[in-house]
Design an enzyme around this catalytic site. Structure first.
Site, PDB file in Angstrom:
ATOM      1  N   HIS A 156       0.825  -1.203   0.000  1.00  0.00           N
ATOM      2  CA  HIS A 156       0.000   0.000   0.000  1.00  0.00           C
ATOM      3  C   HIS A 156       0.870   1.269   0.000  1.00  0.00           C
ATOM      4  O   HIS A 156       2.024   1.223  -0.415  1.00  0.00           O
ATOM      5  CB  HIS A 156      -1.001  -0.049   1.156  1.00  0.00           C
ATOM      6  N   GLU A 210       1.665 -11.887   5.244  1.00  0.00           N
ATOM      7  CA  GLU A 210       0.741 -11.190   6.124  1.00  0.00           C
ATOM      8  C   GLU A 210       1.274 -11.432   7.538  1.00  0.00           C
ATOM      9  O   GLU A 210       1.148 -12.518   8.092  1.00  0.00           O
ATOM     10  CB  GLU A 210      -0.678 -11.753   5.976  1.00  0.00           C
TER      11      GLU A 210
END
Length: 301
Positions: A93, A263
């Site tokens: 991101h 993650e």
């Protein structure tokens, strides 16, 4: 899980193992604006120049100033085990994504479908953003890998901009002919869910197919080092033994070099959120990722 389209007014945050990586599945956590993140150390360009100078195999003659080629000693090779290796680190991101829905909602081709350019990512309940977390961990990781002799490239220069799109993130690794690439993320699952998982590509009849096997080796090496180094458990809500294979992520589908996503845990779980906000724990994460990359790359020689 509920499948939702991205909206221009309210950008989707990451969900269970999916939207944190530009996926289509989201949790019911809702949207929140990312928190700002301080930059660490030198700008990436300055770090690149310093690393290039430090890793050069040429030294200047004290008398003439003319570079002379010198072979590294055995002790130097041992101290810099990743010399000659190229690694691409992709901090998931970006801190400014939420400001520009017209950019990150744009659809891009990921070989087997079209997906949004990027998403905002998730955050802890008190606003520590995934983008800030991934930037901090990634810059720590860059310093560790460069100290081991690797040439390291980041997919974004800071945590203040927008993008790049998921297809561009893959292209950066491809152009660099990286020996390994890793995209750093944290998830936004239900508060009771916890643990980390590694995402690896599947064969899709596309660019990633030739490196699916090597990507799995990379994923297992990073999984083992991360589990050992951080003490975080395997994910309780997705994957098997912290390994998950997907065919819907542009950053993987378009990669022609061995690549994985990690993650690091669930930012909506109170315990893991508290750990992620601790700089000392983020350093442990970076140390563990560096160890996993070193294990893979030295075994691959």
């Amino acid at each position: 899980m509920i499948r939702r389209p991205l909206a221009a007014a309210a950008l989707a945050l990451c969900g269970v193992g999916a939207v944190a990586c530009g996926g289509a599945e989201v949790s019911d956590t809702g949207a929140s604006a990312p928190a700002a993140s301080p930059r660490l150390g030198q700008p990436a360009a300055s770090q690149d120049r310093a690393a290039d100078a430090a890793s050069s195999s040429e030294t200047a003659s004290s008398e003439t100033g003319v570079p002379t080629t010198r072979t590294a000693t055995a002790s130097e090779t041992q101290a810099r085990p990743l010399a000659g290796r190229v690694i691409v680190i992709d901090p998931g991101h970006n801190g400014g994504n939420w400001k520009h829905p017209e950019i990150i909602n744009r659809q891009v081709n990921i070989s087997n479908q079209k997906k949004a350019c990027d998403t905002t990512g998730t955050s802890t309940n008190d606003g520590y953003s995934e983008a800030a977390f991934t930037w901090d961990v990634s810059t720590r990781l860059v310093r560790l890998l460069r100290a081991q002799g690797a040439t390291v490239k980041l997919t974004r220069p800071d945590n203040k901009g927008t993008g790049p799109c998921i297809n561009q993130r893959a292209a950066i690794g491809n152009r660099a002919k990286a020996d390994a690439a890793i995209s750093v993320h944290a998830d936004g699952a239900a508060p009771s869910a916890h643990g980390f998982h590694v995402i690896m590509p599947k064969k899709i009849g596309g660019p990633v197919d030739p490196v699916v096997g090597e990507s799995r080796k990379l994923g297992v090496a990073v999984r083992d080092a991360f589990h050992s180094g951080t003490g975080l458990p395997y994910s309780t809500y997705i994957g098997s033994k912290a390994l998950n294979f997907r065919s819907d992520l542009g950053g993987l589908n378009l990669s022609t070099v061995p690549k994985i996503f990690i993650e690091c845990g669930n930012m909506r779980n109170a315990k893991e959120a508290a750990e992620f906000k601790d700089p000392a724990f983020r350093q442990r994460i970076a140390d563990s990722l560096a160890k996993g990359l070193e294990t893979y790359l030295t075994a691959a020689r």
